[in-house]
Design an enzyme around this catalytic site. Structure first.
Site, PDB file in Angstrom:
ATOM      1  CB  CYS A 128       9.819 -18.974  47.346  1.00  9.59           C
ATOM      2  SG  CYS A 128      10.425 -18.945  45.650  1.00  9.59           S
ATOM      3  CD  GLU A 131       7.525 -24.015  53.965  1.00 10.46           C
ATOM      4  OE1 GLU A 131       7.199 -24.941  54.738  1.00 10.46           O
ATOM      5  OE2 GLU A 131       8.505 -23.281  54.143  1.00 10.46           O
ATOM      6  N   PRO A 132       3.973 -26.910  50.978  1.00  9.41           N
ATOM      7  CG  PRO A 132       5.038 -28.780  50.047  1.00  9.41           C
ATOM      8  CD  PRO A 132       5.319 -27.413  50.613  1.00  9.41           C
ATOM      9  CB  ALA A 134       3.142 -23.585  55.667  1.00 13.95           C
ATOM     10  CB  THR A 164       4.168 -16.482  40.397  1.00 17.45           C
ATOM     11  OG1 THR A 164       2.832 -16.733  40.826  1.00 17.45           O
ATOM     12  CG2 THR A 164       4.150 -15.843  39.015  1.00 17.45           C
ATOM     13  NE  ARG A 275      -3.933 -10.345  52.114  1.00 15.92           N
ATOM     14  CZ  ARG A 275      -3.773 -10.762  53.348  1.00 15.92           C
ATOM     15  NH1 ARG A 275      -3.959  -9.931  54.356  1.00 15.92           N
ATOM     16  NH2 ARG A 275      -3.424 -12.005  53.606  1.00 15.92           N
ATOM     17  CD  GLU A 396      -0.407 -11.590  46.298  1.00 15.23           C
ATOM     18  OE1 GLU A 396      -0.236 -10.684  47.141  1.00 15.23           O
ATOM     19  OE2 GLU A 396      -0.207 -11.460  45.091  1.00 15.23           O
ATOM     20  CB  THR A 398      -8.394 -18.329  50.995  1.00 20.15           C
ATOM     21  OG1 THR A 398      -8.478 -18.280  52.432  1.00 20.15           O
ATOM     22  CG2 THR A 398      -7.333 -19.337  50.564  1.00 20.15           C
TER      23      THR A 398
END
Length: 416
Positions: A128, A131-132, A134, A164, A275, A396, A398
């Site tokens: 986790c 955030e909304p 961040a 996830t 990545r 992970e 953009t």
């Protein structure tokens, strides 16, 4: 250090074929159903656990493959099977990487096995970070962790999103702010054990693609975790924060081993390690769509001949295969560099993720075009593959963030 090679050894080929068989025989027949249901495919995960494919031992073996190709090979084959189901199978791995990247040996030994459970009692874990307000901008994170010295406990408050397995996981790994003045350097990662009061699932997202993978908000309200749940331990955190404060003040404090550049925040340490693996996921989806389009072009006849006889179709397939192979090579290079201890001097990890994810979007779109109207229906899997591929350029980091990382690395300048 293993020499770089583009040839898998016999053991790797055996593992690859074993995973491919599971993907073809178990995942693909179930893919459309679980995509429509938009639910975690617990029966498929359990089947994977029964044969040892969903287990700590298997992923540890692939993670420590001296060639670095174990994880990308595994990801490519699973995501060739189905991206949504595959993400449900490997999603726990991101939380595990979070512990491996930031935790002590004792924490790794205690918590990572609990993330998977066993074949009779399958578990999943959640990482986790977002955030909304961040996502890519991790410095804007608002979830706070405050140390209660009297009880040797950390108190967590905030809301995480796009997690996830969020809310359905046993173990949650939560990145939180411990020193707001230090920006992204003031973050730390915490284990939230199963059934901890105050942690709850918020909104479950109904997604465009990867619908068999559970994605939800995680709400933390006065969540108290023991001091030993701080990954890396408090002494290490205090030392890291002290050095970051010295640097912020322009002081000449003693740099850590590896220089000031080694002061990475907890979330980015996890993303850097994963990545190339995400790039391999994208390669798997792209390859699956290409193979569907190739077979269709060979068998579909128009004007008395297979459509692959037309240059317009054949050239598309040639480009698709070339881009897939190029993406795989970038992923393999980055994976080998990581295991060989070579620095990403030109952001090779971000390069692999960027190119592979963009390739997956392009190739799956081309597959739909080759299948024509059939490709636009759910009777053929390329429609689902195209929806699934959209996530690779988003999660992970953009594609825009990958380009920023690459540009900053090449220029050595703080490009904004």
């Amino acid at each position: 250090m293993a020499e770089f090679t583009m040839e898998l050894n016999d053991e790797q080929k055996e593992v690859r074929d074993w995973i491919h068989g599971f993907a073809a025989d178990v995942m693909r027949p179930a893919a459309a159903e679980w995509d429509e249901r938009e639910e975690t495919p617990w029966p498929v995960i359990q089947e994977a656990a029964k044969i040892g494919l969903y287990s700590l031992d298997f992923y540890a073996q692939q993670f420590f493959d001296p060639t670095g190709l174990g994880i990308p090979m595994t990801m490519e084959e699973l995501f060739w099977g189905d991206a949504g189901i595959a993400l449900s199978i490997v999603g726990t791995g991101l939380a595990a990487v979070g512990v491996l990247a930031n935790g002590t040996e004792e924490q790794i030994g205690t918590w990572v096995p609990q993330m998977y459970g066993d074949a009779n009692d399958v578990k999943v874990a959640a990482f986790c970070s977002s955030e909304p307000d961040a996502g890519s901008d991790v410095a804007s994170m608002r979830t706070r962790a405050v140390y209660d010295q009297a009880k040797d406990e950390w108190v967590l408050n905030g809301t995480k999103t796009w997690a996830t397995n969020g809310g359905i996981a046993g173990v949650h790994v939560v990145v939180a702010v411990v020193d707001p003045d230090l920006g992204s350097k003031g973050h730390a990662s915490f284990i939230v054990p199963p059934n901890t009061p105050g942690l709850s699932q918020g909104q479950k997202f109904k997604k465009h693609g990867i619908r068999a993978s559970h994605t939800a908000e995680v709400v933390l309200e006065d969540v108290r975790v023991p001091g030993h749940c701080l990954l890396g331990g408090k002494d290490k955190l205090d030392e890291r924060l002290a050095r970051a404060r010295e640097r912020a003040k322009g002081g000449m404090g003693v740099p850590p081993a590896g220089g000031w550049g080694s002061l990475k925040n907890a979330a980015m340490a996890t993303f850097e390690a994963s990545r190339p693996a995400v790039g391999a996921m994208a390669v798997g989806t792209a390859r699956a769509a290409y193979e569907e389009a190739l077979e269709y072009a060979r068998t579909r006849e128009q004007f008395g001949r297979p459509i692959i006889d037309n240059q317009g179709v054949a050239f598309q397939l040639a480009d698709m295969r070339t881009q897939i192979d190029a993406a795989r090579l970038l992923v393999w290079r980055a994976s080998w560099m990581a295991v060989a201890g070579k620095k990403f001097e030109s952001a090779e990890g971000s390069m692999s993720k960027l190119f592979a994810s963009e390739t997956a979007k392009k190739v799956t779109a081309q597959a739909i075009q080759i299948l024509g109207g059939n490709g636009f229906t759910r009777e053929y899997p390329v429609e689902r593959m195209h929806r699934d591929a959209a996530i690779y350029t988003i999660f992970e980091g953009t594609s825009e963030i990958q380009r920023l990382v690459i540009a900053r690395t090449l220029s050595r300048m703080p490009i904004r």
